[in-house]
Design a protein around this motif. Structure first.
Motif, PDB file in Angstrom:
ATOM      1  N   TYR A 182      -2.071   2.222  -2.488  1.00  0.00           N
ATOM      2  CA  TYR A 182      -1.779   3.657  -2.410  1.00  0.00           C
ATOM      3  C   TYR A 182      -2.832   4.394  -1.586  1.00  0.00           C
ATOM      4  N   ILE A 183      -4.059   3.891  -1.629  1.00  0.00           N
ATOM      5  CA  ILE A 183      -5.144   4.552  -0.908  1.00  0.00           C
ATOM      6  C   ILE A 183      -4.993   4.397   0.599  1.00  0.00           C
ATOM      7  N   HIS A 184      -4.549   3.224   1.058  1.00  0.00           N
ATOM      8  CA  HIS A 184      -4.451   2.970   2.504  1.00  0.00           C
ATOM      9  C   HIS A 184      -3.636   4.018   3.263  1.00  0.00           C
ATOM     10  N   PRO A 185      -2.379   4.283   2.881  1.00  0.00           N
ATOM     11  CA  PRO A 185      -1.609   5.277   3.659  1.00  0.00           C
ATOM     12  C   PRO A 185      -2.196   6.679   3.599  1.00  0.00           C
ATOM     13  N   VAL A 186      -2.766   7.037   2.446  1.00  0.00           N
ATOM     14  CA  VAL A 186      -3.379   8.361   2.305  1.00  0.00           C
ATOM     15  C   VAL A 186      -4.616   8.461   3.199  1.00  0.00           C
ATOM     16  N   ALA A 187      -5.463   7.442   3.148  1.00  0.00           N
ATOM     17  CA  ALA A 187      -6.695   7.444   3.943  1.00  0.00           C
ATOM     18  C   ALA A 187      -6.385   7.468   5.437  1.00  0.00           C
ATOM     19  N   LYS A 188      -5.452   6.648   5.862  1.00  0.00           N
ATOM     20  CA  LYS A 188      -5.122   6.584   7.292  1.00  0.00           C
ATOM     21  C   LYS A 188      -4.567   7.910   7.798  1.00  0.00           C
ATOM     22  N   THR A 189      -3.638   8.480   7.054  1.00  0.00           N
ATOM     23  CA  THR A 189      -3.047   9.758   7.461  1.00  0.00           C
ATOM     24  C   THR A 189      -4.105  10.850   7.516  1.00  0.00           C
TER      25      THR A 189
END
Length: 265
Positions: A182-189
């Motif tokens: 869940y952290i990956h897409p939030v962090a990247k965006t």
């Protein structure tokens, strides 16, 4: 005694990440509202004023001031002592220069918040810090300083985007694989959105340096620039979503970021 200082510094640094998250939460919300004509874009000072006048209470206000101050101190420690091992090559020095600029910026914002809490008034631009920020703005307004700062901001913007694409943030997040999904897409965006803001600020500073213009643009001016482009409302709406993601990423860092202050030898 040093170990005791480290123990109380870590939670305060986490409060700092949370304070940054609150500021970007407000900036992101108002950017999205501005995209649909229901408000106007805000900078850090504007967002801070919204938070301080929200009626959340004096304790929250002082926590914001303390959080911003400790976040600024943590950025300066990261830059000066290279706690994240960026190194001393050109790339590493560019990242550390960005951390230094971040530390100075948030220190000024903490001073602005303190003056607002004490009722001394604000002043300055969209991302400054009261009278101190006005003095710095006059200094940064010098052509050669603006040009140098434009280069630093360009490097920071590119570093944010590269950090997102290559998932370099992950090594600083102490969370399990399930949480990281869940952290990956939030962090990247969030990192890409903030990187774009830095690149726009770099472009605006470089343009003003070449033309000899005054003033120091902040995130508000960057968002207004996006809004002025063709299909600006759509671009601004996307940027609002991206900055909301950066706010969530900041909250994630508040909870899971490795605060390796012990490496500041």
């Amino acid at each position: 005694m040093v170990e005791e200082a480290r123990k109380w510094f870590r939670p305060m640094a986490r409060v700092g990440y949370a304070a940054r998250g609150l500021i970007y939460l407000v900036i992101g919300i108002f950017a999205a509202l501005a995209a649909i004509g229901a408000g106007e874009a805000m900078g850090s000072e504007d967002a801070l004023q919204v938070l301080l006048s929200s009626g959340a209470g004096g304790v929250v206000a002082y926590l914001l001031v303390a959080g911003l101050l400790f976040y600024a101190l943590w950025r300066l420690i990261q830059s000066g002592f290279d706690t994240d091992s960026h190194g001393t090559d050109a790339k590493g020095l560019a990242v550390r220069a960005g951390l230094l600029v971040s530390g100075v910026t948030y220190a000024a914002l903490a001073l602005y918040a303190w003056s607002s809490v004490r009722g001394d008034g604000g002043g300055g631009g969209s991302d400054g810090g009261g009278g101190v920020a006005e003095y710095l703005a006059g200094f940064v307004g010098a052509r050669w300083v603006s040009g140098g700062l434009a280069l630093i901001l360009a490097g920071v913007g590119i570093a944010h985007i590269a950090k997102a694409v290559r998932e370099r943030y992950a090594k600083y997040i102490e969370a399990g694989p399930d949480a990281m999904r869940y952290i990956h897409p939030v962090a990247k965006t969030g990192l890409v959105a903030r990187g774009i803001v830095f690149l726009i600020l770099s472009f605006m500073l470089a343009t003003r340096a070449m033309r000899g213009g005054g003033g120091t643009p902040g995130s508000k001016e960057a968002l207004e620039f996006i809004q002025s482009l063709p299909f600006g409302w759509l671009l601004l709406a996307g940027m609002g979503v991206g900055l909301l993601a950066f706010a969530l990423y900041s909250f994630t860092e508040a909870a899971f970021r490795r605060i390796n202050v012990e490496d500041a030898n």
